[in-house]
Scaffold this motif. Structure first.
Motif, PDB file in Angstrom:
ATOM      1  N   GLU A 124       0.782  -1.649   0.042  1.00 35.30           N
ATOM      2  CA  GLU A 124       0.146  -0.153  -0.045  1.00 35.30           C
ATOM      3  C   GLU A 124       1.060   1.317  -0.047  1.00 35.30           C
ATOM      4  OE1 GLU A 124      -3.061   0.016  -0.412  1.00 35.30           O
ATOM      5  OE2 GLU A 124      -3.490  -1.761  -0.187  1.00 35.30           O
ATOM      6  N   PRO A 125       0.926   1.885  -0.910  1.00 34.61           N
ATOM      7  CA  PRO A 125       1.768   3.372  -0.925  1.00 34.61           C
ATOM      8  C   PRO A 125       2.310   3.989  -0.054  1.00 34.61           C
ATOM      9  CG  PRO A 125      -0.018   3.537  -3.246  1.00 34.61           C
ATOM     10  CD  PRO A 125       0.239   1.821  -1.740  1.00 34.61           C
ATOM     11  N   HIS A 144       9.423  -1.615  -9.889  1.00 29.12           N
ATOM     12  CA  HIS A 144       7.870  -1.005 -11.168  1.00 29.12           C
ATOM     13  C   HIS A 144       7.061  -2.839 -11.554  1.00 29.12           C
ATOM     14  CE1 HIS A 144       4.697   0.150 -13.936  1.00 29.12           C
ATOM     15  NE2 HIS A 144       4.277   0.306 -12.312  1.00 29.12           N
ATOM     16  N   GLN A 153       4.061  -2.440  -8.429  1.00 31.95           N
ATOM     17  CA  GLN A 153       3.853  -1.702  -7.910  1.00 31.95           C
ATOM     18  C   GLN A 153       2.938  -0.417  -7.871  1.00 31.95           C
ATOM     19  OE1 GLN A 153       4.807  -2.145  -4.097  1.00 31.95           O
ATOM     20  NE2 GLN A 153       3.181   0.322  -4.181  1.00 31.95           N
ATOM     21  N   PRO A 154       1.748  -0.054  -7.267  1.00 26.15           N
ATOM     22  CA  PRO A 154       1.741   1.611  -7.883  1.00 26.15           C
ATOM     23  C   PRO A 154       2.865   2.885  -7.692  1.00 26.15           C
ATOM     24  CG  PRO A 154      -0.167   0.293  -7.023  1.00 26.15           C
ATOM     25  CD  PRO A 154       1.239  -0.396  -6.109  1.00 26.15           C
ATOM     26  N   LEU A 155       2.718   3.802  -7.963  1.00 22.63           N
ATOM     27  CA  LEU A 155       3.958   4.359  -7.750  1.00 22.63           C
ATOM     28  C   LEU A 155       3.935   5.802  -7.178  1.00 22.63           C
ATOM     29  CD1 LEU A 155       6.623   3.040 -10.709  1.00 22.63           C
ATOM     30  CD2 LEU A 155       6.845   2.390  -7.887  1.00 22.63           C
ATOM     31  N   SER A 156       2.477   6.703  -7.924  1.00 20.88           N
ATOM     32  CA  SER A 156       2.449   8.120  -7.987  1.00 20.88           C
ATOM     33  C   SER A 156       2.790   8.391  -6.587  1.00 20.88           C
ATOM     34  CB  SER A 156       1.496   8.269  -9.231  1.00 20.88           C
ATOM     35  OG  SER A 156       0.188   7.636  -8.609  1.00 20.88           O
ATOM     36  N   GLU A 157       1.851   7.543  -6.270  1.00 24.55           N
ATOM     37  CA  GLU A 157       1.855   8.207  -4.515  1.00 24.55           C
ATOM     38  C   GLU A 157       3.323   8.394  -3.920  1.00 24.55           C
ATOM     39  OE1 GLU A 157      -1.780   6.937  -1.750  1.00 24.55           O
ATOM     40  OE2 GLU A 157      -2.445   6.165  -3.618  1.00 24.55           O
ATOM     41  N   THR A 176       8.614  -3.639 -17.189  1.00 22.61           N
ATOM     42  CA  THR A 176       6.979  -2.928 -18.036  1.00 22.61           C
ATOM     43  C   THR A 176       7.387  -1.501 -19.166  1.00 22.61           C
ATOM     44  OG1 THR A 176       7.612  -1.288 -15.864  1.00 22.61           O
ATOM     45  CG2 THR A 176       6.100  -2.796 -15.933  1.00 22.61           C
ATOM     46  N   TRP A 187       4.367  10.721 -12.756  1.00 15.12           N
ATOM     47  CA  TRP A 187       4.635  10.256 -11.494  1.00 15.12           C
ATOM     48  C   TRP A 187       6.003   9.963 -10.315  1.00 15.12           C
ATOM     49  CZ3 TRP A 187       3.917   3.995 -13.108  1.00 15.12           C
ATOM     50  CH2 TRP A 187       2.972   4.287 -13.720  1.00 15.12           C
ATOM     51  N   SER A 317      -5.009  -8.435  -7.588  1.00  9.28           N
ATOM     52  CA  SER A 317      -5.495  -7.105  -7.754  1.00  9.28           C
ATOM     53  C   SER A 317      -4.145  -6.252  -8.331  1.00  9.28           C
ATOM     54  CB  SER A 317      -6.290  -6.244  -6.617  1.00  9.28           C
ATOM     55  OG  SER A 317      -5.310  -6.314  -5.584  1.00  9.28           O
ATOM     56  N   CYS A 318      -3.028  -7.003  -8.449  1.00 10.46           N
ATOM     57  CA  CYS A 318      -1.429  -5.806  -9.117  1.00 10.46           C
ATOM     58  C   CYS A 318      -1.031  -7.038  -9.441  1.00 10.46           C
ATOM     59  CB  CYS A 318      -1.158  -5.699  -7.644  1.00 10.46           C
ATOM     60  SG  CYS A 318      -1.174  -7.230  -6.056  1.00 10.46           S
TER      61      CYS A 318
END
Length: 410
Positions: A124-125, A144, A153-157, A176, A187, A317-318
């Motif tokens: 979780e970010p 990533h 992995q989400p990165l923007s936050e 990626t 990001w 979900s990921c």
């Protein structure tokens, strides 16, 4: 003495998470005549490649160029340029290649701080950001797309938090780049390392990188200190600022790629042709279309595997769009199945690393390997191999289900 035989590698269908099948147009580009590295015709190819890489990385960065060597050379070059002894480096680890980032930073003398997530999930970010606020790292390094677990992995936050806390943000996008969104500027990533042998469908041997003014400022500061120490007769007071590599020195490499053309190494001419052609094909297809194609083939493969009666590994979900991780059924010899696929069908799929070794197969649908015919053949061959090994696969369901997915796209 017997003469050596002609080289004649088998023609394989490579369905691993890298390397993948090389696009025939890339192979053709590699056969083109060699030019001298300072020939104006060649330096124009260098300039074109840099411009193409800026578009691939979705960045306005001045610096976007390849480093000669496998993807790891790009990771080492970026970290060598940015990590000084004693720097706090935070590495969130959720698979094999997070451990690699930590190892390289440790070898550079960093104080490495890690946090680990169960393989098959991502962070979780907010958890990463919370740890950043507690430890105040100089640099955060993250993967990533983690091909060892098939997760993204989400990165923007995290990037936004790095900017707020004045930490440099380095991202391994080897798996990626060219296959899904990597938004360097949006990001707020300071340095990104890509790979050629995955979604770009180019042989391993170059590592495209991009980095921004924040990174360049640190490189310049380290070089100024180094020059001062070399010119001084006094004892060194800040030797840790030295960039501990010549070959992987980004400040020298950017001089080589700049209009100065200062000689640093002899460019890998045929590999540059390959990279330019690979990126040209990505841009010709269009980034949104390219990403949609990777999603489609990944969905068709995953749906077919599930219909066959296999269980997919990891948090859906990921899931990394272009890698399917499959639990090896109980009582089935996973390596025997892989051997049968290779020897009887000329299809290669991958096993995994560490705690997942012997537990999962990894099947890639990257770049040129991501084609409808490849997906259907792989599903059919895997079903046949599993039936021969005594697994009660739902005969015929896998290919039919994949065709249903493709039919929805018509």
């Amino acid at each position: 003495m017997r003469p050596y035989r002609d080289l004649a590698p088998s023609l394989r269908m490579i369905m691993t998470p890298g390397p993948v099948e090389v696009d025939p147009r890339v192979l053709r580009a590699m056969s083109l005549p060699i030019l001298g590295q300072f020939d104006p015709e060649f330096t124009e190819i260098m300039n074109e490649t840099m411009g193409m890489l800026q578009k691939l990385f979705q960045t306005g960065n001045r610096w976007a160029y390849p480093i000669d060597g496998s993807s790891r050379s790009g990771i080492e070059a970026v970290l060598t340029g940015l990590v000084e002894p004693g720097d706090r480096v935070l590495v969130p680890i959720y698979g094999r290649f997070g451990h690699l980032l930590a190892e390289i930073a440790e070898r550079l003398g960093a104080e490495v701080l890690t946090m680990e997530q169960e393989w098959g999930t991502v962070f979780e970010p907010e958890a990463v950001i919370r740890r950043m606020r507690e430890t105040r790292p100089h640099l955060v390094a993250m993967v990533h797309g983690e091909t060892s677990t098939g997760r993204v992995q989400p990165l923007s936050e995290v990037g936004r938090a790095c900017r707020e806390l004045d930490a440099l943000f380095v991202v391994d996008a080897v798996a990626t780049i060219g296959g899904m969104e990597v938004q360097t500027d949006a990001w707020m990533i300071d340095a990104v390392i890509g790979g050629t042998q995955k979604c770009l469908s180019v042989p391993s041997g170059m590592a495209p990188v991009t980095y921004n003014d924040r990174v360049e400022a640190k490189l310049h500061r380290r070089k100024r200190i180094e020059r001062g120490l070399r010119d001084s007769t006094n004892a060194p007071t800040n030797e840790g600022a030295f960039i501990r590599s010549n070959y992987l020195d980004l400040s020298q490499l950017q001089d080589y790629w700049s209009p100065k053309r200062l000689n640093h190494h002899t460019e890998a001419t045929s590999m540059l042709y390959a990279l330019r052609e690979g990126v040209r094909l990505v841009l010709e297809e269009g980034l949104p279309e390219r990403f949609a194609r990777h999603r489609l083939h990944g969905e068709a493969l995953s749906a077919g595997l599930s219909a066959m009666g296999l269980e997919l590994f990891g948090d859906p979900s990921c899931k990394l769009p272009m890698v399917a991780c499959v639990n090896i059924p109980e009582g089935i010899d996973g390596e025997s199945v892989r051997r049968m696929l290779l020897h009887d069908f000329n299809i290669e799929i991958a096993s995994s690393f560490g705690p997942l070794q012997g537990r999962i197969w990894r099947i890639g649908t990257m770049g040129y390997s991501g084609r409808k015919s490849n997906v259907l053949h792989t599903l059919g061959a895997l079903e046949a191999s599993l039936l021969r090994h005594g697994f009660g696969a739902n005969a015929g369901a896998a290919v039919q289900t994949a065709l249903d997915v493709y039919g929805r796209d018509v």
